[in-house]
Scaffold this active site. Structure first.
Site, short mmCIF file in Angstrom:
data_model
loop_
_atom_site.label_atom_id
_atom_site.label_comp_id
_atom_site.label_asym_id
_atom_site.label_seq_id
_atom_site.Cartn_x
_atom_site.Cartn_y
_atom_site.Cartn_z
N ASP A 1 -0.09 -5.74 37.61
CA ASP A 1 -1.56 -5.61 37.55
C ASP A 1 -2.18 -7.00 37.44
O ASP A 1 -1.96 -7.70 36.44
CB ASP A 1 -1.93 -4.75 36.33
N SER B 1 -8.97 2.17 33.73
CA SER B 1 -9.53 0.81 33.78
C SER B 1 -10.72 0.70 32.82
O SER B 1 -10.55 0.86 31.62
CB SER B 1 -9.88 0.49 35.24
N HIS C 1 -2.93 -2.58 39.81
CA HIS C 1 -4.05 -1.99 39.06
C HIS C 1 -4.39 -0.57 39.54
O HIS C 1 -4.90 0.24 38.78
CB HIS C 1 -5.28 -2.91 39.17
C1 MLT Z 1 -13.17 -3.90 32.46
O1 MLT Z 1 -14.14 -4.56 32.79
O2 MLT Z 1 -13.23 -2.92 31.71
C2 MLT Z 1 -11.85 -4.35 32.99
O3 MLT Z 1 -11.95 -5.64 33.48
C3 MLT Z 1 -11.34 -3.43 34.02
C4 MLT Z 1 -12.29 -3.28 35.17
O4 MLT Z 1 -13.18 -2.47 35.08
O5 MLT Z 1 -12.13 -3.96 36.17
#
Ligand code: MLT
Length: 219
Positions: free
Chosen positions: A155, A105, A186
């Site tokens: 996701d 992520s 996710h």
């Molecule tokens: C981010 O902020 O890098 C993406 O939205 C993924 C997350 O951290 O939720």
């Protein structure tokens, strides 16, 4: 450890032929989170696990965002460069060849940004639930660097089409990209582990080992 620029954990491996992994957690995680995943994907590999320096309501991240999926791109650039400098210092400290990033992520997004901004920092990447980190791709030479992008079909944060755009961006820069879309959301699943392990096993022969070759015979 805190004496390099980022809080991190270093877990030396016992398999010299394995590439080392740079572990980069998701929002709200820390340097402990991905150690079990790293061990499962690359048993015996050296692991360098880092904590992001940005806090969002107390939750560690690797760069600032303005909203979910909307990034402060100046901060992305600043933090990606900072992290690449950390990796260079850690490589010297621990005598490592360039690592493969294993990011989830937000951690996968900073890994993608680092690949585009500082291609020398990483030997490749396993990017779990990654998206395009910078709207305009910097000129980067990623010739032949192996990258695995694993997306979740359902996701809600990162549609597979955004991950596909990242795959295209990295491919255009010369990287050898494989994108895998799993029937998940996710969150990480056992399938992520299996796909990442199979990919890494198949690449091992072509990825440089953890220890800088010049020192490899001296211990
Ligand atoms: C981010 O902020 O890098 C993406 O939205 C993924 C997350 O951290 O939720």
């Amino acid at each position: 450890m805190t004496d390099l620029s980022h809080i991190h954990r270093f877990a030396p491996g016992n398999r010299r032929e394995a590439a080392s992994l740079l572990l980069l957690h998701g929002t709200g995680g820390d340097e402990n989170d991905l150690l079990p995943l790293g061990e499962a994907i690359a048993p015996g590999a050296t692991l360098l696990s880092v904590r992001g320096k940005v806090l969002e309501h107390g939750m560690p991240r690797f760069f600032r965002r303005l909203a979910e999926g909307v990034f402060d791109e100046d901060d992305v650039r600043l933090r990606a460069n900072e992290l690449a400098d950390f990796v260079a210092a850690a490589r010297e400290r621990y005598d490592l060849a360039a690592p493969i990033a294993l990011g989830y992520s937000n951690g996968a997004n900073i890994a993608a940004a680092m690949m585009l901004l500082r291609p020398e920092a990483l030997a490749g990447g396993i990017l779990l639930r990654a998206m395009v980190p910078l709207r305009v791709a910097p000129q980067a030479d990623l010739a032949g660097k192996p990258v695995l992008i694993v997306s979740g079909q359902s996701d809600p944060i990162i549609p597979p089409s955004n991950a596909a755009a990242l795959a295209a961006m990295l491919t255009k820069a010369g990287a050898d990209v494989q994108q895998s879309v799993l029937p998940v959301g996710h969150q990480l699943s056992q399938m992520d582990l299996a796909v990442a392990k199979a990919w890494l096993d198949s690449r091992e022969a072509s990825i440089s080992p953890a220890v800088v070759p010049a020192h490899a015979g001296t211990q």
